[in-house]
Scaffold this motif. Sequence first.
Motif, PDB file in Angstrom:
ATOM      1  N   SER A 171       0.794  -1.231   0.000  1.00  0.00           N
ATOM      2  CA  SER A 171       0.000   0.000   0.000  1.00  0.00           C
ATOM      3  C   SER A 171       0.823   1.276   0.000  1.00  0.00           C
ATOM      4  CB  SER A 171      -0.947   0.011   1.208  1.00  0.00           C
ATOM      5  OG  SER A 171      -0.225  -0.060   2.412  1.00  0.00           O
ATOM      6  N   PHE A 172       2.155   1.180   0.179  1.00  0.00           N
ATOM      7  CA  PHE A 172       2.966   2.399   0.071  1.00  0.00           C
ATOM      8  C   PHE A 172       4.411   2.139  -0.326  1.00  0.00           C
ATOM      9  CE2 PHE A 172       2.785   1.220   4.616  1.00  0.00           C
ATOM     10  CZ  PHE A 172       4.120   1.130   4.960  1.00  0.00           C
ATOM     11  N   ASP A 173       4.979   1.001   0.021  1.00  0.00           N
ATOM     12  CA  ASP A 173       6.406   0.773  -0.213  1.00  0.00           C
ATOM     13  C   ASP A 173       6.641   0.064  -1.541  1.00  0.00           C
ATOM     14  OD1 ASP A 173       8.924   1.328   0.880  1.00  0.00           O
ATOM     15  OD2 ASP A 173       9.180  -0.739   1.552  1.00  0.00           O
ATOM     16  N   CYS A 174       6.360   0.772  -2.624  1.00  0.00           N
ATOM     17  CA  CYS A 174       6.402   0.187  -3.966  1.00  0.00           C
ATOM     18  C   CYS A 174       6.850   1.262  -4.956  1.00  0.00           C
ATOM     19  CB  CYS A 174       5.013  -0.331  -4.332  1.00  0.00           C
ATOM     20  SG  CYS A 174       4.797  -0.776  -6.069  1.00  0.00           S
ATOM     21  N   PRO A 175       7.856   0.991  -5.780  1.00  0.00           N
ATOM     22  CA  PRO A 175       8.343   2.015  -6.712  1.00  0.00           C
ATOM     23  C   PRO A 175       7.286   2.470  -7.709  1.00  0.00           C
ATOM     24  CG  PRO A 175       9.291  -0.140  -7.219  1.00  0.00           C
ATOM     25  CD  PRO A 175       8.618  -0.275  -5.895  1.00  0.00           C
ATOM     26  N   ASN A 176       6.390   1.569  -8.106  1.00  0.00           N
ATOM     27  CA  ASN A 176       5.351   1.960  -9.057  1.00  0.00           C
ATOM     28  C   ASN A 176       4.325   2.894  -8.415  1.00  0.00           C
ATOM     29  OD1 ASN A 176       6.470   0.298 -11.125  1.00  0.00           O
ATOM     30  ND2 ASN A 176       5.553  -1.477 -10.135  1.00  0.00           N
ATOM     31  N   LEU A 177       4.065   2.685  -7.126  1.00  0.00           N
ATOM     32  CA  LEU A 177       3.202   3.620  -6.395  1.00  0.00           C
ATOM     33  C   LEU A 177       3.865   4.985  -6.291  1.00  0.00           C
ATOM     34  CD1 LEU A 177       1.796   1.598  -3.349  1.00  0.00           C
ATOM     35  CD2 LEU A 177       0.492   2.541  -5.243  1.00  0.00           C
ATOM     36  N   ILE A 178       5.130   5.000  -5.918  1.00  0.00           N
ATOM     37  CA  ILE A 178       5.854   6.258  -5.758  1.00  0.00           C
ATOM     38  C   ILE A 178       5.869   7.027  -7.078  1.00  0.00           C
ATOM     39  CG2 ILE A 178       8.124   7.260  -5.291  1.00  0.00           C
ATOM     40  CD1 ILE A 178       8.568   4.939  -3.300  1.00  0.00           C
ATOM     41  N   GLY A 211       4.430   7.115   3.514  1.00  0.00           N
ATOM     42  CA  GLY A 211       5.412   7.939   2.827  1.00  0.00           C
ATOM     43  C   GLY A 211       5.390   7.835   1.322  1.00  0.00           C
ATOM     44  N   GLY A 212       4.402   7.124   0.755  1.00  0.00           N
ATOM     45  CA  GLY A 212       4.367   6.951  -0.695  1.00  0.00           C
ATOM     46  C   GLY A 212       4.117   8.243  -1.456  1.00  0.00           C
ATOM     47  N   LEU A 213       3.260   9.114  -0.927  1.00  0.00           N
ATOM     48  CA  LEU A 213       2.976  10.373  -1.625  1.00  0.00           C
ATOM     49  C   LEU A 213       4.119  11.353  -1.489  1.00  0.00           C
ATOM     50  CD1 LEU A 213       1.114  12.216  -3.224  1.00  0.00           C
ATOM     51  CD2 LEU A 213       0.068  12.923  -1.061  1.00  0.00           C
ATOM     52  N   GLY A 268       8.359   2.373   5.402  1.00  0.00           N
ATOM     53  CA  GLY A 268       8.785   1.500   4.316  1.00  0.00           C
ATOM     54  C   GLY A 268      10.267   1.656   4.010  1.00  0.00           C
ATOM     55  N   THR A 269      10.876   0.585   3.546  1.00  0.00           N
ATOM     56  CA  THR A 269      12.296   0.642   3.180  1.00  0.00           C
ATOM     57  C   THR A 269      12.514   1.595   2.023  1.00  0.00           C
ATOM     58  OG1 THR A 269      12.613  -1.640   3.925  1.00  0.00           O
ATOM     59  CG2 THR A 269      14.269  -0.729   2.432  1.00  0.00           C
TER      60      THR A 269
END
Length: 392
Positions: free
Chosen positions: A216-223, A250-252, A309-310
């Motif tokens: 839900s947030f720690d993903c390069p495609n989301l970022i 922290g994704g946004l 997230g990492t």
Amino acid sequence: MKAKTRPGSDSLKIPGLQIVLDPLTSLINSGLKSTYHQLEVLGTQLAATIEQITMDESQLVTLEQIKSAHNYLKTRPDMVRTPTLMHVQSLFEEHLPKDASGKGMGIDLFMKMENMQTTGSFKIRGVLNQMRKIEKRYGDKAKLVTMSAGNYGKAFAHCVGKRTTKSVCYMPLTAPKNRVTTIEGMGVEVRQVKTEELQPCVDRLVAEEGYIYCHSFDCPNLIAGNGSSAIELLEDVCDPDVVLVCCGGGGLVSGVATTLSLLGHRNCRVYAVEPEGAPSMKESFKVRQPVKLPKVSTVAGGLAPPYAGTLTYKHCHWYVEDVILVSDAEILEALKVLYNRGIRAEPSGCAAMAALFSGKVPDVEGKKVVVYVTGGNVSCAEMKKFIGEEDS
């Protein structure tokens, strides 16, 4: 100011290194007659700079990835270009910070209204780009699983709920009932478990039943997808000085800060804003690695993952100026002010505005300040509870 030169550059040109060399030279010239505190600060700066110099560049999202996501999202009818409210400081004049004499600071205020996005929050940006990559790799029949307190789950359900293949969303027992029924009504199975059981349940489904985990947030495609909002922002505000972004996982803020820096706005200070009761990114900044909190408690449930997230930590560490903490009382006060101006925002979407109203953002006098309002998924019953009977 944090160093914002791309990792892998000539280390001698990294501003963060100069931050260390200047006081070190001063110490030497003065015969090392310095206080313990000065040496402690110097050591902290040196450690942070070394970490930045040695960071693995391949782990960070690139401008090419962000632009690709932005171009894709522009073709999607289920994502809108959210408006930026321009020069709206007069709407909030009595709540904006004052100088020592009680005068206003001449802030030029802009608001990026992600609460007006499809599904009621910015989350759809990252999820659509995430699903694009998953379908390319696994096809459209893959079984998907995620965990969410609400907004990500709603965007996830919007994207996959109509598929014939089963998808599952794990939610904490504390999730509001209306969030659960909304996601179920969109075609995704919801399984509620204790917070500490969320990750083990997801891992078990992946290992034993072949599900694909959608983080839900720690993903390069989301970022990268979330970075599209910053591209839109720059079309409206070409030279922002300060950008305030609500921070949960922290994704946004990772996407926004990365995009602004890679597009050349390295002097723009981007601040992540967290609740005091869920300071996972703040604590991660202190020890310079992602941390897990033993407990989180805040009215802003969407900003309360128990860990940083990492990937999001790495992006924030490199591109975000600092993390600002706000109290639940400050968040609810900001919610009330926005409500009285006709803006519907959930507590999680108000944290960035709370940081500005509470005077916690440094050096804003005469600056162009952008505040992200990140979500508006709040029911009438919840809003009545938040704003109080006398204001409803």
